[in-house]
Write an enzyme that holds these catalytic residues in place. Structure first.
Site, short mmCIF file in Angstrom:
data_model
loop_
_atom_site.label_atom_id
_atom_site.label_comp_id
_atom_site.label_asym_id
_atom_site.label_seq_id
_atom_site.Cartn_x
_atom_site.Cartn_y
_atom_site.Cartn_z
CE1 TYR A 65 8.37 -44.87 -18.69
CE2 TYR A 65 9.36 -44.13 -20.79
CZ TYR A 65 8.89 -43.88 -19.39
OH TYR A 65 9.00 -42.62 -19.03
P1 NAD Z 1 12.03 -42.06 -10.37
O1 NAD Z 1 11.68 -43.38 -10.68
O2 NAD Z 1 13.03 -41.34 -9.89
O3 NAD Z 1 10.75 -41.30 -9.89
C1 NAD Z 1 9.39 -41.81 -9.82
C2 NAD Z 1 8.93 -42.06 -8.36
O4 NAD Z 1 7.46 -42.27 -8.26
C3 NAD Z 1 9.60 -43.00 -7.47
O5 NAD Z 1 10.15 -42.37 -6.24
C4 NAD Z 1 8.70 -43.95 -7.47
O6 NAD Z 1 9.01 -44.56 -6.04
C5 NAD Z 1 7.17 -43.24 -7.13
N1 NAD Z 1 6.10 -44.30 -7.79
C6 NAD Z 1 6.01 -45.20 -8.65
N2 NAD Z 1 4.65 -45.69 -8.64
C7 NAD Z 1 4.01 -45.04 -7.52
C8 NAD Z 1 2.90 -45.27 -7.18
N3 NAD Z 1 2.08 -46.23 -7.46
N4 NAD Z 1 2.39 -44.49 -6.27
C9 NAD Z 1 3.04 -43.62 -5.49
N5 NAD Z 1 4.48 -43.27 -5.96
C10 NAD Z 1 4.93 -44.35 -6.95
O7 NAD Z 1 11.94 -41.30 -11.98
P2 NAD Z 1 12.22 -39.75 -12.85
O8 NAD Z 1 13.43 -40.18 -13.44
O9 NAD Z 1 12.18 -38.96 -11.48
O10 NAD Z 1 10.76 -39.59 -13.29
C11 NAD Z 1 9.62 -39.10 -12.97
C12 NAD Z 1 8.63 -39.18 -14.16
O11 NAD Z 1 9.07 -38.51 -15.29
C13 NAD Z 1 8.25 -40.62 -14.17
O12 NAD Z 1 7.00 -40.69 -14.47
C14 NAD Z 1 8.99 -40.97 -15.67
O13 NAD Z 1 8.40 -41.90 -16.35
C15 NAD Z 1 9.09 -39.62 -16.33
N6 NAD Z 1 10.02 -39.41 -17.11
C16 NAD Z 1 11.57 -39.22 -16.81
C17 NAD Z 1 12.53 -38.94 -17.63
C18 NAD Z 1 13.85 -39.20 -17.27
O14 NAD Z 1 14.66 -38.94 -17.83
N7 NAD Z 1 14.19 -39.35 -15.93
C19 NAD Z 1 11.97 -38.70 -18.98
C20 NAD Z 1 11.09 -38.90 -19.51
C21 NAD Z 1 9.85 -39.13 -18.58
C1 UGA Z 2 15.20 -41.97 -20.25
C2 UGA Z 2 14.61 -42.35 -19.29
O1 UGA Z 2 15.14 -43.53 -18.61
C3 UGA Z 2 13.12 -42.70 -19.62
O2 UGA Z 2 12.44 -42.90 -18.18
C4 UGA Z 2 12.61 -41.60 -20.25
O3 UGA Z 2 11.11 -41.72 -20.61
C5 UGA Z 2 13.24 -41.34 -21.41
O4 UGA Z 2 14.60 -41.11 -21.23
C6 UGA Z 2 12.96 -40.13 -22.46
O5 UGA Z 2 13.56 -39.24 -22.94
O6 UGA Z 2 11.58 -40.19 -22.45
P1 UGA Z 2 17.10 -43.20 -21.89
O7 UGA Z 2 17.21 -42.08 -23.14
O8 UGA Z 2 17.11 -44.34 -22.48
O9 UGA Z 2 15.47 -43.01 -21.28
O10 UGA Z 2 18.04 -42.64 -21.03
P2 UGA Z 2 19.31 -43.26 -20.10
O11 UGA Z 2 18.90 -44.46 -19.48
O12 UGA Z 2 20.11 -42.18 -19.55
O13 UGA Z 2 20.14 -43.74 -21.42
C7 UGA Z 2 20.61 -42.73 -22.40
C8 UGA Z 2 21.55 -43.53 -23.57
O14 UGA Z 2 22.69 -44.17 -23.18
C9 UGA Z 2 20.60 -44.40 -24.54
O15 UGA Z 2 21.11 -44.28 -25.58
C10 UGA Z 2 21.10 -45.83 -23.79
O16 UGA Z 2 21.30 -46.75 -24.87
C11 UGA Z 2 22.65 -45.65 -23.50
N1 UGA Z 2 23.02 -46.51 -22.37
C12 UGA Z 2 22.51 -46.35 -21.03
C13 UGA Z 2 24.13 -46.97 -22.47
O17 UGA Z 2 24.94 -47.12 -23.50
N2 UGA Z 2 24.33 -47.86 -21.26
C14 UGA Z 2 24.04 -47.72 -20.18
O18 UGA Z 2 24.34 -48.42 -19.14
C15 UGA Z 2 22.99 -47.20 -19.85
#
Ligand code: NAD
Ligand code: UGA
Length: 317
Positions: A149
């Site tokens: 990823y």
């Molecule tokens: P999310 O999955 O809830 O939202 C992403 C949305 O994009 C979804 O609704 C999905 O249907 C849509 N999508 C995916 N592929 C598509 C395509 N080809 N065309 C149109 N729509 C499409 O995820 P999120 O947590 O809201 O994250 C938003 C963005 O931020 C993502 O790019 C994710 O990688 C990035 N990000 C999220 C986190 C986090 O902690 N949530 C951290 C770091 C980066």
């Molecule tokens: C999150 C998002 O899912 C990614 O899309 C994003 O890119 C990433 O943050 C980021 O910061 O870039 P992650 O940190 O793994 O990734 O977020 P969580 O799924 O909320 O996990 C947080 C922590 O909880 C991790 O250390 C994971 O190992 C732990 N975890 C998660 C558990 O112990 N059990 C679970 O069921 C889920």
């Protein structure tokens, strides 16, 4: 202003669109409602936006749909669409990550270049750092993703850099750190913790639970995103968006237990491939360029997520 927000029906997208509409902007929200998690959750997010003055939803896939018309006349594009989550990006899952994070972003960047969009904001990730060389990690630290990823997010950043260097495309890249809060994705840690603790079921904890995350409240992330779309930031700038709350999973579980009013039952599972040991982002650069500061402390943010998820009063948007 007129914004195009991709991934509008996702977790961060819902909050970014809501904040833009609250600010009286026009928003075209794009989403493909992919099945990475239950699309019904995304449909509910889209419903929360539909009907609000200034909002128009477009169901389309960025990997295949024509994009020029969509972007023509936009003041800024906020590109949040993608395939998130580090742990499912191995094996056959990887193809989807390449398509939705690299190919889709390349098509969007091309369309933005052709149509002359004045600002593009891209959702990158703390996962580009991998197990970082130093903490708090600043934007000049080496990038060495620990998951496939993270590799796709870094590829997206490099692609964007090529568009900046060749065409001066005004791109700002945001490296979000583990975003949480109301309407969090159901596959993410806090969502699962709250769900299981409230149900009195065992909580799956990967490894010893001593891994650290810099949890970032979604409202803070949305404010930084909108600032990045509107502030005077040089093309090609990369900014960490981190909450300043580096905390272990074990401590977060205690906090969830206190909020829910029930002691968590832990079920330890093996460490997951792709999960880094710690994240922690330096935010001086975001402070300087955006005048941005995270405002919601972890305890308060967890309280709000618990309230929203369990349908308690003060559950937020
Ligand atoms: P999310 O999955 O809830 O939202 C992403 C949305 O994009 C979804 O609704 C999905 O249907 C849509 N999508 C995916 N592929 C598509 C395509 N080809 N065309 C149109 N729509 C499409 O995820 P999120 O947590 O809201 O994250 C938003 C963005 O931020 C993502 O790019 C994710 O990688 C990035 N990000 C999220 C986190 C986090 O902690 N949530 C951290 C770091 C980066
Ligand atoms: C999150 C998002 O899912 C990614 O899309 C994003 O890119 C990433 O943050 C980021 O910061 O870039 P992650 O940190 O793994 O990734 O977020 P969580 O799924 O909320 O996990 C947080 C922590 O909880 C991790 O250390 C994971 O190992 C732990 N975890 C998660 C558990 O112990 N059990 C679970 O069921 C889920």
């Amino acid at each position: 202003m007129r914004f195009v927000v991709t991934g509008a029906a996702g977790f961060i997208g819902r909050h970014v669109c809501t904040a833009l509409l609250d600010g009286r902007h026009d928003v075209v929200g794009v989403d493909a409602f992919t099945d990475y998690y239950d699309p019904a959750v995304k449909r509910a997010n889209a419903r929360a936006l539909a009907g609000r003055p200034g909002y128009r939803g477009e169901e389309l896939d960025l990997v295949t749909a024509p994009l020029d018309e969509l972007l023509t006349g936009a003041d800024a594009v906020i590109h949040l669409a993608g395939q998130p989550g580090v742990r499912l990006s191995w094996e056959d899952g990887f193809a989807c990550y390449v398509e939705r994070n690299v190919t889709a972003s390349q098509r969007l960047l091309e369309a933005a270049r052709r149509t002359g969009v004045p600002r593009v904001v891209l959702a990158s990730s703390s996962s580009v750092y991998g197990n970082a060389a130093t903490y708090p990690t600043d934007e000049e630290s080496p990038t060495r993703p620990f998951s496939p990823y993270g590799v796709t997010k870094l590829a997206m950043e490099h692609l964007a850099r090529a568009y900046v260097d060749n065409w001066g495309l005004p791109v700002v890249m945001l490296r979000y750190f583990t975003v949480y809060g109301p309407a969090q994705r159901p596959d993410m840690g806090l969502h699962r913790f709250i769900e299981r603790v409230a149900a009195g079921e065992p909580v799956p904890v990967y490894g010893d639970g001593e891994q650290v995350r810099d949890f970032t409240y979604v409202g803070d992330a949305a404010r930084a995103t909108i600032a990045a779309a509107t502030a005077d930031v040089p093309p090609g700038t990369v900014l960490n968006v981190a909450g300043g709350s580096s905390t272990t999973v074990n401590r977060v579980l205690e906090m969830v237990g206190e909020c829910v009013g029930r002691a968590p039952i832990l079920r330890h599972l093996p460490e997951q491939p792709g999960d880094v040991r710690a994240t922690g982002g330096a935010i001086e650069r975001a402070r300087r360029y955006l005048g941005w500061e995270p405002e919601v402390p972890l305890a308060e943010g967890i309280k709000r997520q618990v309230a929203h998820q369990l349908g308690r009063p003060d559950g937020g948007p």
